[in-house]
Design an enzyme around this catalytic site. Structure first.
Site, short mmCIF file in Angstrom:
data_model
loop_
_atom_site.label_atom_id
_atom_site.label_comp_id
_atom_site.label_asym_id
_atom_site.label_seq_id
_atom_site.Cartn_x
_atom_site.Cartn_y
_atom_site.Cartn_z
N GLY A 208 34.62 22.27 -44.93
CA GLY A 208 34.22 22.99 -43.74
C GLY A 208 32.94 23.77 -43.88
O GLY A 208 32.43 24.30 -42.88
N ASP B 146 34.94 41.76 -9.03
CA ASP B 146 35.50 43.06 -9.40
C ASP B 146 34.44 44.13 -9.17
O ASP B 146 33.27 43.83 -8.91
CB ASP B 146 35.99 43.07 -10.85
N LYS C 35 40.76 44.40 -8.37
CA LYS C 35 41.69 43.72 -9.28
C LYS C 35 42.19 44.69 -10.33
O LYS C 35 41.58 45.73 -10.58
CB LYS C 35 41.02 42.52 -9.95
N ASP D 136 35.88 31.73 -17.65
CA ASP D 136 36.57 31.24 -18.84
C ASP D 136 37.80 30.43 -18.41
O ASP D 136 37.72 29.23 -18.21
CB ASP D 136 36.93 32.41 -19.74
N THR E 299 40.69 34.80 -12.87
CA THR E 299 40.12 35.86 -12.03
C THR E 299 39.43 35.27 -10.81
O THR E 299 39.63 35.73 -9.68
CB THR E 299 39.10 36.68 -12.84
#
Length: 330
Positions: free
Chosen positions: A46, A178, A202, A234, A238
């Site tokens: 990795g 928001d 919200k 995302d 929302t």
């Protein structure tokens, strides 16, 4: 040597990590150059190997890396690229992060929490970055986490100019999902000729990530085309909730416009079924085909980044770029 060279003066080189090669190529093309060749691969355990295949001595290096999916691996790759450029005697190193990693963790909600956005700035500094360039930070105050120049680019002109072709500005209302995004919504409203404002009230349980409850609309949206504006989508919980309450309040149509389309989990399905007539995003992070849907429009952010890189390289004003765009729109 790949790049843009001024005889006896400065040399510009653009390099890219593996986070979003398509965007990096578009930026280089807009600048009239190519990406410097980079060898990058992962070892079996990795660990990441990076090597620039051309000399960087005395150059202005702009390293472009987007963060989506394997975000922690991509952060480590960016840090290794910075270290490699520093050790290759680059004169000045700028890390270009179209979507700033860990941007939402910019303050402490509860005791014993990290401020991870500050940690990212410290890591970039230690690895060798002299300058940071990013698009639509989650909070403008994040610029203060970095002890050096920060170029905070904005996608609003790109998004807003497109939206202007889609809506009747006289019958539009700009909606913030928001209360915290009201200032951005005000800028949108001014750019659309003084459209009225509204916002969605919200509530959020800070112990449960990615979960909010959209309660009601503050402002008049009835009979209008509502343009919901945000910086990042995302999981889309929302924004889908905002669409629902805006439509319940009587909005004729709803358009979603946001900068960063992370689109995690069920975001694709939530947006596709939200009732919005169009979802507009930029390509600050890659949006693969499996995350796309019929009502999605993706705009290129490459011209904005390329103009900013050119301005920095030529010791010009990045802020002036956006002021001029606003003046042209008026």
């Amino acid at each position: 040597m790949t790049g843009i060279h001024k005889k006896g003066e400065k040399h510009l080189v653009v390099a890219a990590g593996r986070g979003h090669q398509a965007l990096a190529h578009d930026v280089a093309k807009a600048l009239g150059t190519d990406l410097v060749p980079v060898t990058a691969y992962d070892f079996a355990n990795g660990e990441i190997y990076v090597r620039f295949e051309e000399s960087l001595r005395g150059t202005d290096v702009f390293i472009i890396q987007s963060f989506e999916g394997l975000i922690n691996q991509q952060i480590m790759e960016a840090l290794i690229m910075l270290d490699a450029a520093k050790r290759a005697s680059a004169k000045r190193i700028t890390i270009v992060v179209p979507s700033y990693p860990y941007a939402r963790q910019d303050k402490k909600h509860k005791g014993r929490e990290p401020i991870s956005a500050r940690l990212m700035a410290d890591l970039f500094t230690t690895a060798g970055a002299d300058r940071i360039m990013s698009v639509d930070l989650h909070a403008s105050q994040t610029q203060g986490f970095f002890d050096g120049p920060v170029d905070h680019l904005v996608a609003m002109p790109t998004l807003c100019d497109y939206v202007h072709t889609k809506v009747d500005a006289s019958n539009a209302v700009i909606v913030s999902p928001d209360a915290g995004r009201i200032k951005v919504a005000e800028q949108w409203a001014a750019r659309l000729g003084g459209a009225p404002l509204a916002f969605v009230h919200k509530t959020r349980d800070i112990t449960r990530p990615n979960e909010t409850a959209s309660n009601r609309v503050v402002g008049d949206v009835a009979g209008r085309t509502a343009v919901i504006v945000d910086d990042l989508i995302d999981t889309a919980g929302t924004i889908a909730g905002a669409v629902r309450v805006v439509k319940d309040a009587g909005a004729k149509d709803v358009i979603i416009a946001a900068t960063h389309g992370v689109l995690s989990g069920q975001a694709r399905e939530r947006l596709a079924n939200s009732g919005a007539c169009e979802v507009i995003l930029t390509d600050t992070v890659p949006i693969p085909e499996e995350k796309r849907f019929d009502t999605l429009t993706v705009l290129s952010i490459a011209p904005v980044i390329a103009k900013a890189i050119a301005a920095v390289f030529n010791d010009g004003s990045v802020t002036k770029l956006f002021e001029e765009q606003g003046a042209e729109k008026k």
